[in-house]
Write a protein that holds these residues in place. Structure first.
Motif, PDB file in Angstrom:
ATOM      1  N   THR A 142       0.841  -1.062   0.093  1.00 19.90           N
ATOM      2  CA  THR A 142      -0.073   0.043   0.023  1.00 19.90           C
ATOM      3  C   THR A 142       0.939   1.301  -0.005  1.00 19.90           C
ATOM      4  O   THR A 142       0.734   2.150  -1.037  1.00 19.90           O
TER       5      THR A 142
ATOM      6  N   SER B  49      -8.221  11.365  -5.272  1.00 18.22           N
ATOM      7  CA  SER B  49      -7.898   9.979  -5.486  1.00 18.22           C
ATOM      8  C   SER B  49      -6.772   9.726  -4.148  1.00 18.22           C
ATOM      9  O   SER B  49      -6.940   8.838  -3.713  1.00 18.22           O
ATOM     10  N   ASN B  50      -6.085  10.726  -3.930  1.00 14.51           N
ATOM     11  CA  ASN B  50      -5.187  10.645  -3.134  1.00 14.51           C
ATOM     12  C   ASN B  50      -5.795  10.752  -1.526  1.00 14.51           C
ATOM     13  O   ASN B  50      -5.557  10.034  -0.531  1.00 14.51           O
TER      14      ASN B  50
ATOM     15  N   ALA C  70      -4.817   0.551  -1.210  1.00 12.64           N
ATOM     16  CA  ALA C  70      -5.213   1.862  -2.056  1.00 12.64           C
ATOM     17  C   ALA C  70      -4.968   1.517  -3.291  1.00 12.64           C
ATOM     18  O   ALA C  70      -3.766   0.580  -3.826  1.00 12.64           O
TER      19      ALA C  70
ATOM     20  N   ARG D 110       1.998   6.906  -6.768  1.00 11.05           N
ATOM     21  CA  ARG D 110       0.710   7.426  -7.112  1.00 11.05           C
ATOM     22  C   ARG D 110       1.113   9.027  -6.933  1.00 11.05           C
ATOM     23  O   ARG D 110       0.703   9.894  -7.776  1.00 11.05           O
TER      24      ARG D 110
ATOM     25  N   SER E 109      -1.883  -4.172  -2.495  1.00 11.89           N
ATOM     26  CA  SER E 109      -2.311  -2.849  -1.774  1.00 11.89           C
ATOM     27  C   SER E 109      -3.721  -2.519  -1.480  1.00 11.89           C
ATOM     28  O   SER E 109      -4.597  -3.092  -2.349  1.00 11.89           O
TER      29      SER E 109
ATOM     30  N   ALA F 274      -7.347   7.309  -1.052  1.00  9.80           N
ATOM     31  CA  ALA F 274      -6.263   6.308  -0.547  1.00  9.80           C
ATOM     32  C   ALA F 274      -6.050   6.565   0.733  1.00  9.80           C
ATOM     33  O   ALA F 274      -5.659   5.651   1.526  1.00  9.80           O
TER      34      ALA F 274
ATOM     35  N   CYS G  93       1.152   3.886  -2.950  1.00  9.43           N
ATOM     36  CA  CYS G  93       0.999   5.482  -2.599  1.00  9.43           C
ATOM     37  C   CYS G  93       2.230   6.172  -3.062  1.00  9.43           C
ATOM     38  O   CYS G  93       1.768   7.445  -3.567  1.00  9.43           O
TER      39      CYS G  93
END
Length: 186
Positions: A57, A136-137, A122, A64, A120, A140, A61
């Motif tokens: 995860t 989207s963050n 997220a 991303r 993950s 997550a 992150c």
């Protein structure tokens, strides 16, 4: 029956508080296991698996946030893009701390790119619009908050060192979510 007598009888029904000397003796052997003593019991492998999923995860992150840092565009994006990079760095620190704990527990951290997104909690996101990146963050981070909260509850007193680590990471994730929420509101 007086309160004193009741207290005395209640103590008789309780098991005696004392250390497990068999476990203490076992801790004197198997030195190759380092910090892994009998206290860790049967949960160690389950904890390692959950930590590896959390590691995945954190790595997703990082990816991303890095993508969003480099692709954010628009008037308000410069400041937010820099913050995405800060968040990516903090997520990388989380990943390193999780990997280190996995090793301390006698496991192997799983950095396999093939399974990262599958393990993950997220999702990865390749949005191009700044507001969608922030959204989207935030999603997550909320997923990470929920996952860490559940892990902390599941681990409870089975592994206090891991629990404290997860509590530290959870605090960072909550801070990230609050920042993202504020940016979304602007």
């Amino acid at each position: 029956m007086s309160a004193t007598e009741h207290k005395h009888y209640a103590l008789i029904d309780q098991p005696e508080m004392k250390l497990d000397t068999v476990a203490l003796d076992a801790a004197r052997s198997s030195l190759e296991q380092g910090a892994m003593t009998p206290h860790y019991g049967p949960w160690r492998y389950e904890i390692i698996k959950m930590l590896n999923d959390s590691l995945a995860t954190e790595l997703v992150c990082v990816l991303r946030y890095k993508r969003h840092h480099f692709t954010a565009d628009g008037l308000a994006s410069a400041h937010i893009a820099e913050e995405f990079l800060v968040h990516a760095g903090e997520e990388a620190v989380h990943a390193d701390r999780l990997a280190k704990r996995i090793v301390q527990l006698g496991g192997e951290p799983d950095f396999s790119p093939e399974s990262l997104t599958r393990r993950s909690h997220a999702a990865y996101d390749d949005s191009r619009e700044l507001r969608q990146m922030i959204r989207s963050n935030l999603i997550a981070e909320r997923v990470a908050i929920e996952a860490y909260s559940q892990l902390i509850t599941l681990i409870g007193d089975k592994d206090s060192t891991t629990r404290r680590l997860l509590e530290d990471i959870l605090a960072d994730e909550q801070k990230h979510a609050e920042e993202l929420r504020d940016w979304l509101a602007d």
